[in-house]
Enzyme design. Sequence first.
Site, PDB file in Angstrom:
ATOM      1  N   HIS A 181       0.829  -1.208   0.000  1.00  0.00           N
ATOM      2  CA  HIS A 181       0.000   0.000   0.000  1.00  0.00           C
ATOM      3  C   HIS A 181       0.860   1.254   0.000  1.00  0.00           C
ATOM      4  O   HIS A 181       0.484   2.276  -0.603  1.00  0.00           O
ATOM      5  CB  HIS A 181      -0.927  -0.009   1.216  1.00  0.00           C
ATOM      6  N   CYS A 182       2.012   1.184   0.636  1.00  0.00           N
ATOM      7  CA  CYS A 182       2.877   2.356   0.797  1.00  0.00           C
ATOM      8  C   CYS A 182       3.475   2.855  -0.518  1.00  0.00           C
ATOM      9  O   CYS A 182       3.874   4.018  -0.600  1.00  0.00           O
ATOM     10  CB  CYS A 182       4.024   2.038   1.756  1.00  0.00           C
ATOM     11  N   ILE A 183       3.551   2.001  -1.529  1.00  0.00           N
ATOM     12  CA  ILE A 183       4.200   2.400  -2.782  1.00  0.00           C
ATOM     13  C   ILE A 183       3.198   2.673  -3.893  1.00  0.00           C
ATOM     14  O   ILE A 183       3.590   2.928  -5.032  1.00  0.00           O
ATOM     15  CB  ILE A 183       5.249   1.363  -3.238  1.00  0.00           C
TER      16      ILE A 183
END
Length: 352
Positions: free
Chosen positions: A337-339
């Site tokens: 999700h972070c990227i």
Amino acid sequence: MPSETDPHECTWMAWPGGGYTLGDTAHEADVARAMWASVANTIAEYEPLRMLVPPREREKARRLLADDIDVHEVQLDDAWYRDIGPTFVHGRAASGGSGASGGFSPLGAVNWVFNGWGQQDWATWDHDALASGVATDVSGATRIDSPMVNEGGGIHTDGRGTFLVTETVQLDQLRNSGWTKQQVEDELNRTLGARSVIWLPRGLTRDSERFGTKGHVDLLATFDATGRVLVHHQTNAEHPDHAVSQQLFAVLSAATDADGNPMDLVALPAPTVLRDHHGFVDYSYVNHYVANGVVVACAFGDPGDDVSREVLAAAYPGRNVVQLDARPLFERGGGIHCITQQQPAAPAVSPR
């Protein structure tokens, strides 16, 4: 701000180009590039994907990425576009921001202030502080500038005005010195249409340590396709996140959404593994990405992978669940999700 589960126009990502993300050796750099490419190519099978790539990495990126992925050359410090990219919104442009007209705009892009996750001494952000402008300009969105330091990984919404945040991020004195909860909530209302903000007390243990974000919510809890809350559930009392999970369930059980309804909670069990060579892990199945027709989910080579797959399949009916080994990402401080950062499709009907 619409739900991540709403239809997307495309997904935005940023390619790893240096620093700790690429690591100290050629092998570590190859592992990082392969990980980012794996996520991008998986998403590109379901919806368009646009990738920011530092000029020095263009050849390597183009070799690993699917041919139909658009590449935009731009200088970057790091590769976590969820945090350095804009947050897209529908409807009326917020007033008071640069370029915000106050009239109806099909798509807006909130550009937060980014300062290296609270001025972390290991981070640089000269280029990343400007990276949100790329997706804003290319998308044609109305730019909405915010004076608040914030990252996309620090917020989650059900798309109906309910938001999850953490006290250790938006109230971090090295992010927003002197800000109160009310000021944060007012700014989330102005920019994102927040009607109810639920404050979680802190993040996972490793994410709260030196190389973490100080508590991003996208490791803790998220909303599924029906508005239920999927909550990180560490059942092993040997792990310090066992206490964190208990706090999460206590706060969320007592909360209501923007319409005054009790929160419907679904436990998403943590992997069984407790440690890696750095200490207690912050592995979390909550850190998945929902795109058109697919959930791109974290796997950890753990018996919990199968359990999480079943929970996610039930939470997002009609979507394929594709699990990718996310350990190389978590080794670098984040997850799938972070990227990733979604650009929602234009609303079917314009508000009157």
